[in-house]
Design a protein around this motif. Structure first.
Motif, PDB file in Angstrom:
ATOM      1  N   ILE A   1       0.852  -1.191   0.000  1.00 16.48           N
ATOM      2  CA  ILE A   1       0.000   0.000   0.000  1.00 16.48           C
ATOM      3  C   ILE A   1       0.894   1.250   0.000  1.00 16.48           C
ATOM      4  O   ILE A   1       0.463   2.334  -0.387  1.00 16.48           O
TER       5      ILE A   1
ATOM      6  N   ARG B   1     -11.145  -3.047  -7.836  1.00 16.82           N
ATOM      7  CA  ARG B   1     -10.864  -2.300  -9.068  1.00 16.82           C
ATOM      8  C   ARG B   1     -10.934  -3.213 -10.283  1.00 16.82           C
ATOM      9  O   ARG B   1     -10.780  -4.430 -10.178  1.00 16.82           O
TER      10      ARG B   1
ATOM     11  N   ASN C   1      -8.243  -2.606  -3.016  1.00 16.27           N
ATOM     12  CA  ASN C   1      -7.949  -2.283  -4.422  1.00 16.27           C
ATOM     13  C   ASN C   1      -7.870  -3.553  -5.272  1.00 16.27           C
ATOM     14  O   ASN C   1      -8.406  -3.604  -6.384  1.00 16.27           O
TER      15      ASN C   1
ATOM     16  N   GLU D   1      -5.926  -0.895   2.377  1.00 14.73           N
ATOM     17  CA  GLU D   1      -6.481  -0.606   1.049  1.00 14.73           C
ATOM     18  C   GLU D   1      -5.863  -1.417  -0.094  1.00 14.73           C
ATOM     19  O   GLU D   1      -6.480  -1.575  -1.147  1.00 14.73           O
ATOM     20  N   PHE D   2      -4.646  -1.909   0.095  1.00 12.74           N
ATOM     21  CA  PHE D   2      -4.030  -2.769  -0.932  1.00 12.74           C
ATOM     22  C   PHE D   2      -4.994  -3.901  -1.291  1.00 12.74           C
ATOM     23  O   PHE D   2      -5.194  -4.225  -2.466  1.00 12.74           O
TER      24      PHE D   2
ATOM     25  N   THR E   1       0.047   7.402  -1.262  1.00 19.34           N
ATOM     26  CA  THR E   1       1.256   6.569  -1.280  1.00 19.34           C
ATOM     27  C   THR E   1       1.938   6.504   0.087  1.00 19.34           C
ATOM     28  O   THR E   1       2.915   5.781   0.247  1.00 19.34           O
TER      29      THR E   1
ATOM     30  N   ILE F   1      -3.551   3.629 -10.856  1.00 21.80           N
ATOM     31  CA  ILE F   1      -2.909   2.739  -9.890  1.00 21.80           C
ATOM     32  C   ILE F   1      -2.561   1.407 -10.544  1.00 21.80           C
ATOM     33  O   ILE F   1      -3.097   1.058 -11.596  1.00 21.80           O
TER      34      ILE F   1
ATOM     35  N   TRP G   1       0.442   2.007  -5.940  1.00 26.72           N
ATOM     36  CA  TRP G   1      -0.563   0.973  -5.655  1.00 26.72           C
ATOM     37  C   TRP G   1      -1.891   1.595  -5.197  1.00 26.72           C
ATOM     38  O   TRP G   1      -2.881   0.901  -5.068  1.00 26.72           O
ATOM     39  N   ASP G   2      -1.845   2.889  -4.860  1.00 21.92           N
ATOM     40  CA  ASP G   2      -3.041   3.551  -4.331  1.00 21.92           C
ATOM     41  C   ASP G   2      -2.904   5.050  -4.585  1.00 21.92           C
ATOM     42  O   ASP G   2      -1.811   5.537  -4.882  1.00 21.92           O
ATOM     43  N   ASP G   3      -4.020   5.784  -4.461  1.00 22.14           N
ATOM     44  CA  ASP G   3      -3.945   7.245  -4.612  1.00 22.14           C
ATOM     45  C   ASP G   3      -3.104   7.839  -3.488  1.00 22.14           C
ATOM     46  O   ASP G   3      -2.417   8.835  -3.686  1.00 22.14           O
TER      47      ASP G   3
END
Ligand code: ZEM
Length: 293
Positions: free
Chosen positions: A176, A209, A205, A201-202, A195, A229, A191-193
């Motif tokens: 993440i 997604r 996502n 959230e990893f 960082t 991402i 990996w995400d908005d």
């Protein structure tokens, strides 16, 4: 087969307060240099350094691992798979100058603990006592994982550490933090908005997604989703394998379970191959925020 023995020896005369001072120096420098990598800051690259300094471990002969601090040698640090980590060791140089008594193994692990805690992750009980070993103890290159692998590769890779499926999924939740860089690994994007915030959230996502396998600007295949991402093939392997998927679903739903399992496996990673005497207590270091309250 000969077994390497790594016995922890505490830094002489140093107590919790001294290690809290090291923690604070790293955390304060992270704050004052938060512009690094387009505003990501140094936290993620410090976590990656703690991983690579430990990732040479081999449970079969107890060689490698974080004990000897051998990442300080060019022979280890120049591994093409560690490109970008010179930013982390350069960041730590002045910290080592300020606290010359700390071993490199302790510094390269406490920096990861500091970063995870400062970025909102779980509290990580950390033990001192790694001792610098010589250049002859640098493991031959080839012990770091490649990002191209599938689930079979990932499972086989972590056998060398003795980590099971649940532990591997929890540990990879560290992705993440930070991003991949074309100039380092040939992969591209975060990996995400966010960082630099440690969350579960990893896993969300991975599950939620819409992922498309695409060729990036260096010709490597990576999974991309809207919003820019990405996932490495080894990350995406966690939803392709039913045994891994089970834990991805669990951690996506339950951040507390992720935090607690991540803490346990990260401690196991940083301590792999080291014998700690019972007298060496785990330190739970305070965040800057906790100290200001
Ligand atoms: Zn990573 N990792 N990693 N990793 N990693 C990268 C970046 C970061 C793999 C891998 O190939 C890559 C673990 C496991 C594995 C972090 C932490 C941890 C990058 C991008 C790659 C390619 C480097 C770049 O281009 O700068 C593979 C194949 C892994 C296992 C299968 C584990 C375990 C980690 C910690 C517990 C972190 C924080 C980063 C982000 C670094 C940064 O500079 O932003």
């Amino acid at each position: 087969q000969t077994q390497t023995v790594h016995i922890a020896k505490p830094e002489k005369g140093k107590s919790l307060t001294d290690f809290q001072s090291v923690y604070n120096a790293i955390a304060t420098k992270m704050k004052s240099e938060s512009d690094y990598d387009d505003g990501t800051g140094y936290g993620p690259v410090l976590v990656r350094l703690s991983w690579h300094s430990s990732a040479t471990y081999n449970i079969h002969d107890n060689s490698g691992g974080s004990y000897g601090g051998t990442f300080r040698f060019k022979k280890e640090a120049s591994d093409p798979l560690s490109k970008g980590l010179e930013n982390a060791t350069k960041f730590l140089d002045p910290i080592h100058e300020e606290f010359p008594w700390i071993s490199h193994g302790d510094l390269y692990t406490i920096c990861g603990v500091t970063a995870i805690q400062e970025l909102g992750g779980p509290k990580i009980p950390w033990r001192q006592g790694r001792v610098d070993t010589g250049p002859e103890t640098v493991p031959a290159q080839g012990r770091l994982p490649v990002p191209e692998g599938d689930a079979t590769y990932v499972r086989k890779y972590y056998e060398r550490f003795g980590f099971d499926d649940q532990e591997v999924v929890a540990l990879l939740g560290a992705h993440i933090l930070g991003k991949t860089h074309l100039k380092n690994s040939g992969y591209d994007g975060p990996w995400d908005d966010d960082t630099n915030i440690f969350t579960n959230e990893f896993f969300g996502n991975l599950l939620e997604r819409d992922w498309t396998l695409e060729k990036n600007d260096s010709g490597r295949m990576q999974y991309n989703a809207k919003g820019g991402i990405m996932m490495l093939p080894t990350d995406y392997a966690l939803v392709q394998d039913p045994k891994y998927l089970k834990y991805v679903q669990k951690y996506a739903k339950d951040q507390d379970a992720f935090f607690s399992d991540f803490r346990d496996i990260y401690v196991k990673l940083l301590e792999s191959g080291i014998d700690f005497d019972e007298s060496i207590e785990p330190f739970v270091l305070k965040t800057l925020k906790e100290q200001s309250e």
